[in-house]
Design an enzyme around this catalytic site. Structure first.
Site, PDB file in Angstrom:
ATOM      1  N   GLU A 158      -2.035  -2.795  -9.510  1.00  0.00           N
ATOM      2  CA  GLU A 158      -0.828  -1.960  -9.595  1.00  0.00           C
ATOM      3  C   GLU A 158      -0.692  -1.307 -10.966  1.00  0.00           C
ATOM      4  O   GLU A 158       0.398  -0.908 -11.372  1.00  0.00           O
ATOM      5  CB  GLU A 158       0.413  -2.797  -9.276  1.00  0.00           C
ATOM      6  CG  GLU A 158       0.726  -3.897 -10.266  1.00  0.00           C
ATOM      7  CD  GLU A 158       0.038  -5.222  -9.939  1.00  0.00           C
ATOM      8  OE1 GLU A 158       0.526  -6.267 -10.399  1.00  0.00           O
ATOM      9  OE2 GLU A 158      -0.977  -5.206  -9.215  1.00  0.00           O
ATOM     10  N   ASP A 207       0.830  -1.212   0.000  1.00  0.00           N
ATOM     11  CA  ASP A 207       0.000   0.000   0.000  1.00  0.00           C
ATOM     12  C   ASP A 207       0.862   1.259   0.000  1.00  0.00           C
ATOM     13  O   ASP A 207       0.542   2.257  -0.658  1.00  0.00           O
ATOM     14  CB  ASP A 207      -0.931   0.006   1.215  1.00  0.00           C
ATOM     15  CG  ASP A 207      -2.062  -1.003   1.096  1.00  0.00           C
ATOM     16  OD1 ASP A 207      -2.268  -1.539  -0.013  1.00  0.00           O
ATOM     17  OD2 ASP A 207      -2.738  -1.261   2.111  1.00  0.00           O
TER      18      ASP A 207
END
Length: 329
Positions: free
Chosen positions: A251, A225
């Protein structure tokens, strides 16, 4: 010693009549006092309701154009209700810049009677903004002329603030604060239509973090994160004012570059690539990303452009990652 004579029958009748009248007056006075107490109770109840509901009221006399507002409305507007007694002053107090627009909203119901409801912004005396839902009803006389108008203003500021917050939440990715995929799809269709209509170029950049799964596996999702947040910040810092960035999924990030030719979009991508490569993490891991860049070509629709950009990203991965490839011709 003087002698007291008994009252004559006529006097007795008069006294009895007076006593009956006094009693009737006392009963009537009692009823009036009771009615006054009930009216005062109703008035207080109305004031309490206005306070609880964030509602203020005003009344306009069309013969004198004098206006009377409730204490709650004066407090809502942040003005002295006793000092403002004329209609023009009252409307000006709502918002000097919107005075004409508010009058136009009320004009039809003033002339023809009935009611109207609309929303507008009030600029309070202290400069703060108040959002109100305004309801007005006008009463006409027997020949169709306006007698009185009654207005009710509901403070909906909190509703507007919450709606704006919900709008942001529905458009933004919670972690990165970039556009989410749904909002980006809207932007893609909007900008594609505008660019095609006006004959302007449109380019897109797609980037995917290299070996991101290793970060989560080795260091945990909290570090993953952290990477996504830092990458998002570098993307935002590297964009121009007209560029639009989104978290496309996982991502993967998609960047829309309106009114931008392919070579200029490559420069934006290179700037982002270098910024990501320079990120310093709290763990011993180097972050890089692979990029695909493409532009909308003649006779090509949006989905075709995105496929070509995806293909360019795949070529960047095959070429060893941490590089940029342009869509195939």
């Amino acid at each position: 010693m003087s002698e007291v004579f008994p009252p004559k029958s006529d006097d007795a009748d008069l006294i009895a009549k007076l006593e009956d009248e006094v009693l009737a007056l006392e009963i009537e006075n009692h009823k009036l006092q009771q009615r006054l107490r009930e009216n005062e109770y109703d008035r207080k109840a109305l004031l309490d309701i206005q306070k609880l509901a964030n509602v203020g009221t005003w009344r306009l006399n069309h013969l004198t154009y004098s206006v009377k507002m409730s204490d709650k409305l004066a407090a809502m507007l942040g003005i002295d209700g006793e000092a403002i007694t004329q209609w023009d002053d009252f409307i000006n107090a709502l918002d000097p810049s919107a005075e004409l627009a508010i009058k136009q909203q009320l004009h039809n119901v003033f002339v023809h009677g009935g009611s109207t409801t609309f929303e507008h912004v009030v600029t309070r005396a202290d400069g703060s903004t108040l959002y109100v839902r305004h309801h007005c009803e006008t009463l006409l006389n027997g020949i169709g002329q306006p007698l009185n108008s009654i207005g009710l203003m509901l403070d909906v500021t909190q509703d507007k603030v919450k709606a704006a917050q919900l709008e942001v939440l529905s458009n933004k990715d919670e972690l990165t604060n970039l556009y989410n995929r749904r909002k980006m799809n809207q932007a893609l269709h909007k900008e594609t239509t505008e660019c095609l209509t006006n004959g302007l170029p449109l380019s897109t950049i797609i980037l995917d973090l290299d070996l991101f799964k290793q970060v989560n596996d080795r260091f945990g999702h909290h570090i993953g994160d952290e990477v996504l947040v830092l990458v998002s910040q570098e993307i935002q810092n590297s964009l121009r004012s007209t560029d639009i960035a989104s978290r496309w999924g996982g991502e993967e990030f998609l960047i829309l570059c309106p009114n931008t030719y392919l070579n200029d979009a490559q420069k934006v991508a290179e700037r982002i690539r270098k910024a990501i490569e320079a990120i310093q993490l709290s763990c011993p891991h180097k972050i890089t990303a692979s990029f695909g860049v493409g532009s909308l070509q003649d006779g090509q629709d949006l989905s075709e452009m995105l496929k070509r950009v995806d293909s360019a990203l795949y070529q960047a991965k095959k070429a060893g990652r941490n590089c940029i490839r342009v869509e195939p011709e």
